[in-house]
Scaffold this motif. Sequence first.
Motif, mmCIF file in Angstrom:
data_model
loop_
_atom_site.group_PDB
_atom_site.id
_atom_site.type_symbol
_atom_site.label_atom_id
_atom_site.label_comp_id
_atom_site.label_asym_id
_atom_site.label_seq_id
_atom_site.Cartn_x
_atom_site.Cartn_y
_atom_site.Cartn_z
ATOM 1 N N ASP A 50 0.743 -1.273 0.033
ATOM 2 C CA ASP A 50 -0.040 0.052 -0.113
ATOM 3 C C ASP A 50 0.851 1.338 0.032
ATOM 4 O O ASP A 50 0.259 2.338 -0.012
ATOM 5 C CB ASP A 50 -0.876 -0.087 1.205
ATOM 6 N N VAL A 51 2.021 1.265 0.246
ATOM 7 C CA VAL A 51 2.916 2.256 0.202
ATOM 8 C C VAL A 51 3.467 2.603 -1.158
ATOM 9 O O VAL A 51 4.014 1.795 -1.930
ATOM 10 C CB VAL A 51 4.089 2.293 1.013
ATOM 11 N N ALA A 52 3.304 4.003 -1.601
ATOM 12 C CA ALA A 52 3.694 4.554 -2.888
ATOM 13 C C ALA A 52 5.088 4.426 -3.063
ATOM 14 O O ALA A 52 5.541 4.248 -4.205
ATOM 15 C CB ALA A 52 2.944 5.713 -2.989
ATOM 16 N N ASP A 106 1.500 5.900 17.948
ATOM 17 C CA ASP A 106 0.343 5.724 17.214
ATOM 18 C C ASP A 106 -0.141 4.349 16.719
ATOM 19 O O ASP A 106 -1.211 4.018 16.281
ATOM 20 C CB ASP A 106 0.058 6.758 16.195
ATOM 21 N N LEU A 107 0.669 3.407 16.796
ATOM 22 C CA LEU A 107 0.868 2.183 16.405
ATOM 23 C C LEU A 107 -0.352 1.421 17.266
ATOM 24 O O LEU A 107 -0.083 1.489 18.303
ATOM 25 C CB LEU A 107 1.919 1.331 16.195
ATOM 26 N N THR A 108 -1.336 0.682 16.634
ATOM 27 C CA THR A 108 -2.175 -0.199 17.474
ATOM 28 C C THR A 108 -2.065 -1.623 17.142
ATOM 29 O O THR A 108 -1.401 -1.993 16.138
ATOM 30 C CB THR A 108 -3.569 0.311 17.265
ATOM 31 N N GLY A 109 -2.368 -2.387 18.040
ATOM 32 C CA GLY A 109 -2.516 -3.913 17.957
ATOM 33 C C GLY A 109 -1.222 -4.339 18.113
ATOM 34 O O GLY A 109 -0.891 -5.741 17.530
ATOM 35 N N ALA A 110 -0.307 -3.712 18.624
ATOM 36 C CA ALA A 110 0.907 -4.350 19.086
ATOM 37 C C ALA A 110 1.417 -4.234 20.399
ATOM 38 O O ALA A 110 2.409 -3.559 20.802
ATOM 39 C CB ALA A 110 1.912 -3.548 18.163
ATOM 40 N N GLY A 147 13.854 6.345 5.542
ATOM 41 C CA GLY A 147 13.309 6.095 7.181
ATOM 42 C C GLY A 147 13.431 4.688 7.622
ATOM 43 O O GLY A 147 13.303 3.665 6.660
ATOM 44 N N TRP A 148 13.575 4.367 8.647
ATOM 45 C CA TRP A 148 13.415 3.136 9.296
ATOM 46 C C TRP A 148 12.645 2.920 10.477
ATOM 47 O O TRP A 148 12.406 3.896 11.240
ATOM 48 C CB TRP A 148 15.001 2.972 9.932
ATOM 49 N N PHE A 149 12.333 1.517 10.473
ATOM 50 C CA PHE A 149 11.787 1.177 11.723
ATOM 51 C C PHE A 149 12.324 -0.191 12.109
ATOM 52 O O PHE A 149 12.339 -1.264 11.536
ATOM 53 C CB PHE A 149 10.128 1.085 11.379
ATOM 54 N N VAL A 150 12.671 -0.429 13.398
ATOM 55 C CA VAL A 150 13.214 -1.594 14.045
ATOM 56 C C VAL A 150 12.363 -1.856 15.346
ATOM 57 O O VAL A 150 12.417 -0.929 16.450
ATOM 58 C CB VAL A 150 14.684 -1.423 14.555
ATOM 59 N N GLN A 180 3.818 3.277 8.719
ATOM 60 C CA GLN A 180 2.459 3.022 7.881
ATOM 61 C C GLN A 180 2.604 1.357 7.673
ATOM 62 O O GLN A 180 1.672 0.639 7.569
ATOM 63 C CB GLN A 180 2.125 3.660 6.749
ATOM 64 N N VAL A 181 3.767 0.865 6.955
ATOM 65 C CA VAL A 181 4.092 -0.468 6.934
ATOM 66 C C VAL A 181 3.909 -1.148 8.188
ATOM 67 O O VAL A 181 3.496 -2.287 8.119
ATOM 68 C CB VAL A 181 5.379 -0.699 6.167
ATOM 69 N N ALA A 182 4.436 -0.677 9.246
ATOM 70 C CA ALA A 182 4.399 -1.387 10.415
ATOM 71 C C ALA A 182 2.912 -1.603 10.910
ATOM 72 O O ALA A 182 2.712 -2.741 11.347
ATOM 73 C CB ALA A 182 5.123 -0.586 11.527
ATOM 74 N N GLN A 183 2.386 -0.605 10.589
ATOM 75 C CA GLN A 183 1.004 -0.849 11.149
ATOM 76 C C GLN A 183 0.034 -1.533 10.277
ATOM 77 O O GLN A 183 -0.763 -2.730 10.911
ATOM 78 C CB GLN A 183 0.086 0.716 10.990
#
Length: 548
Positions: free
Chosen positions: A322-324, A491-495, A511-514, A537-540
């Motif tokens: 879903d990420v452009a 803001d991430l939910t379900g984690a 940008g990174w997410f670990v 957005q990918v993490a969510q």
Amino acid sequence: MVWRGYSAAAAAVAAAVALTVVTGCGSGDGTDVASIVGDFASAIGDQDVEAASGLTTAPEPAAESLGATFAGMGAKTVETTVNKPIEYSDGTASFTMKTTWVWPGQGTFETDTSGTARELSSGWKVQWEPGLVYPDMPAGSRLQKVRTDATPAPTVDSRTGKVFMKMEPVNEIVFDPKAAGRKSDAAITSLAHAIEPIAPLITAPVIRKKVDEAGGRPVTAVVLRDPDMKMLAADPEKITGVTVDHAGKLVMDDRRLSSPLEDGLTNYWTAVRDATAGWQVQLVTPGSKPRRLAHEQGPPAKDIPTTVDQNEQLVLGDSVVDVAQPATMMTFDASTGGILAMAQNDEAARRKVAAGTSYATGSALDPVFGAIDRATRGDSGSADDMLYHFGLGVKFTAPGVSLPRGTAIRPKVSSAQFKPNDYQASMLNMGALGVALARASAGETGAVAPYIIKGATTKVTGGALGQFTPEVARDVLQTMTQVAKTGDASDLTGAPGLRALVGTNGPQGPGWFVGLHNGKVLVIYCEGDKSGTAALQVAQKYFTVSKR
């Protein structure tokens, strides 16, 4: 004719710089039969088509037959031995010749042939007949050596033992612009229409771009499995310039899956097959089935066990689409470092984002550097060593994972001079860091290298993994908890229980997410404007899809 397995004697032949040719006692002046036959045998040993055929009574058919056989056999060396010719009163002579074809490390193939020579007005010539190459060989025939593979082919299995990838018959639809000629544009349009029901993304512009990039050489428009061929709108082979090549290829068992891991796993699978491959020498006659003359074949290779989780791979695929902008995601087993899955969207694939390529980390690692700076009190050497212990600043070469092209930058950090945009790390580095932190939270103090093939060892260069200071790990883990609760990842939910590092390298990223969650390490890498937001957005999406 005798086939022999590779031996010490054959090794000596293969190692020789020049071939030994034993001939009759010719005068060496080229006018007697022994000299001509010896020269012919020597030319065969040198695989010199022109020289050998020029010594025969029929140079053109001799050159055609010898050239086809030399090319088909592909021998590293050829050894020939001839006996002294026996001359007769009618101006002819007979001789025998032994030819040994040598493939170092594989074996040898020997033929014993007989021939005649004739004394012509121009001198002695070898009477050409295909039987000089192999006894009773028909005209137009040739010898060839082909590779053989034991069956069944090995599969690449997931962590649970289920088949992840397997070899399957495929159809390579190839377009040759030269064969299409002036009808090239129309042919491309027709081809795109034909494959549209099964490959709608392979449009006419896409095929034209492939042709342009290939400089007019044939290109593979698409590779389809046998069932897919029944769904096409038209028969591709009826289109000018299009051919369909049938082959076997390692493909995903689950057609819904695709992953950047495919290339590395295919390379490893190919190496396994190469190591167990056999060979066969054949007599090939037009219009007839090849006749096997000799062969060597080992047992089938064992199936390849991996750490891949098929369900996780499916989730990651859904998470990045879903990420452009370019988005790539990997997950690791938090206790072992095993790679569970890797997925990327089309934009990342076009950018050739790879697991082992180093990219700017920006502010993502600030909590790590801050903790290390405090622990080492400005000692850059100690800081580097501590980074290595956490899996940063080193290069991982993991069997089954494709290596990046070019040389990655080896990062250095100094607590006094360090700048975030100066530091680079790969997704494997980030994964190793996450695993080290997860292990620290479980009471382990040693880092482990990421891997994907069970039983294979990942090579670590540029530094050494080791025991890391528990206080540093606790410092970083505390910050990661705050980032997930009240910081950029809040803001991430379900984690529940998430711990995270989030950061970018300026407005244009990357940008990174670990993240550490549910026994897994999540690594997300995005490029372009607002790449930090894209990574979140990918993490969510991952946390949402994982619960389905």
